[in-house]
Design an enzyme around this catalytic site. Structure first.
Site, PDB file in Angstrom:
ATOM      1  N   GLY A 172       4.300  -2.149 -10.821  1.00  0.00           N
ATOM      2  CA  GLY A 172       4.696  -0.778 -10.582  1.00  0.00           C
ATOM      3  C   GLY A 172       6.172  -0.672 -11.159  1.00  0.00           C
ATOM      4  N   GLN A 226      14.255   3.197 -12.441  1.00  0.00           N
ATOM      5  CA  GLN A 226      14.691   1.723 -12.586  1.00  0.00           C
ATOM      6  C   GLN A 226      14.902   1.591 -14.131  1.00  0.00           C
ATOM      7  OE1 GLN A 226      10.867   0.418 -10.281  1.00  0.00           O
ATOM      8  NE2 GLN A 226      12.314  -0.955  -9.782  1.00  0.00           N
ATOM      9  N   CYS A 252      10.499  -6.204  -5.649  1.00  0.00           N
ATOM     10  CA  CYS A 252      10.817  -5.068  -6.682  1.00  0.00           C
ATOM     11  C   CYS A 252      11.732  -5.287  -7.781  1.00  0.00           C
ATOM     12  CB  CYS A 252      11.809  -3.966  -5.645  1.00  0.00           C
ATOM     13  SG  CYS A 252      12.403  -2.410  -6.670  1.00  0.00           S
ATOM     14  N   LEU A 253      11.498  -4.833  -8.917  1.00  0.00           N
ATOM     15  CA  LEU A 253      12.111  -5.407 -10.075  1.00  0.00           C
ATOM     16  C   LEU A 253      13.539  -5.177 -10.090  1.00  0.00           C
ATOM     17  CD1 LEU A 253       9.442  -4.406 -12.743  1.00  0.00           C
ATOM     18  CD2 LEU A 253       9.866  -6.733 -12.222  1.00  0.00           C
ATOM     19  N   HIS A 313       5.845   2.812  -2.404  1.00  0.00           N
ATOM     20  CA  HIS A 313       7.044   1.877  -2.796  1.00  0.00           C
ATOM     21  C   HIS A 313       7.591   2.736  -4.102  1.00  0.00           C
ATOM     22  CE1 HIS A 313       9.267  -1.863  -3.745  1.00  0.00           C
ATOM     23  NE2 HIS A 313       9.621  -1.189  -4.884  1.00  0.00           N
ATOM     24  N   GLU A 314       6.835   2.928  -5.138  1.00  0.00           N
ATOM     25  CA  GLU A 314       7.186   3.504  -6.426  1.00  0.00           C
ATOM     26  C   GLU A 314       7.629   5.045  -6.166  1.00  0.00           C
ATOM     27  OE1 GLU A 314       7.950   1.465  -8.543  1.00  0.00           O
ATOM     28  OE2 GLU A 314       6.627   0.020  -8.054  1.00  0.00           O
ATOM     29  N   HIS A 364      11.029   5.381  -5.003  1.00  0.00           N
ATOM     30  CA  HIS A 364      11.977   5.333  -5.809  1.00  0.00           C
ATOM     31  C   HIS A 364      12.761   6.818  -6.374  1.00  0.00           C
ATOM     32  CE1 HIS A 364      12.854   1.120  -6.749  1.00  0.00           C
ATOM     33  NE2 HIS A 364      11.767   0.707  -6.688  1.00  0.00           N
TER      34      HIS A 364
HETATM   35 NI    NI Z   1      10.649  -1.087  -6.724  1.00  0.00          NI
END
Ligand code: NI
Length: 164
Positions: free
Chosen positions: A46, A51, A88-89, A130-131, A134
């Protein structure tokens, strides 16, 4: 398509307020395809627009081949609580056990402007939460204990230092 640079915590853009999408135009299509490419390149499941430094309400997800583009998503219902290990990236190398809702209902548009409503449970519900977090400036680090928070900050600062 192009891959974009992933912003790493504590980049301030990750906390910036995001704008709703009001035009489903070519610019949005390009953003969405770049987001998918960036996510695949980084082996993520995701990715949210902040991000890659874009303060807009857009998320892409590919969980075992189930692909979703979420434009202006809103979680309308949350039920229960489960603990999953999340990464998480924007927090490379960090994996933490955190709780998230067990079941959710979510409304969103796809990149063409079609409306969708989904009821989800299992790990995919966790990925959606989670996404979507963000888009509200909320991240993994906000969901762990103060001790873990300090550990994560130190680890990422060290990583940042080693790049110089
Ligand atoms: Ni994330």
């Amino acid at each position: 398509m192009a891959t974009r640079e992933i912003k790493i915590f504590p980049d301030p853009v990750l906390r910036a307020e995001t704008k709703k999408i009001d035009k489903f135009d070519d610019e949005l299509q390009k953003l969405v395809s770049d987001m998918f490419e960036t996510m695949y390149f980084s082996d993520g499941i995701g990715l949210a627009a902040p991000q890659i430094g874009v303060s807009q309400k857009v998320v892409v997800i590919d969980y075992h081949g189930d692909k979703y583009t979420l434009v202006n998503p809103v979680i309308t219902k949350c039920e229960g609580s489960v603990v999953n290990e999340e990464g998480c990236l924007s927090f490379p190398g960090i994996y933490e056990k955190v709780s998230s809702p067990e079941k959710i209902s979510v409304d969103f548009y796809d990149e063409k402007g079609n409306e969708h409503s989904l009821d989800l449970d299992g790990f995919i519900a966790c990925v959606f939460c989670h996404e979507i977090d963000h888009l509200n400036g909320r991240m993994l680090i906000d969901r762990v204990s103060p001790v873990k928070k300090t550990f994560i900050k130190k680890k990422l600062a060290k990583r940042e230092g080693s790049k110089r």
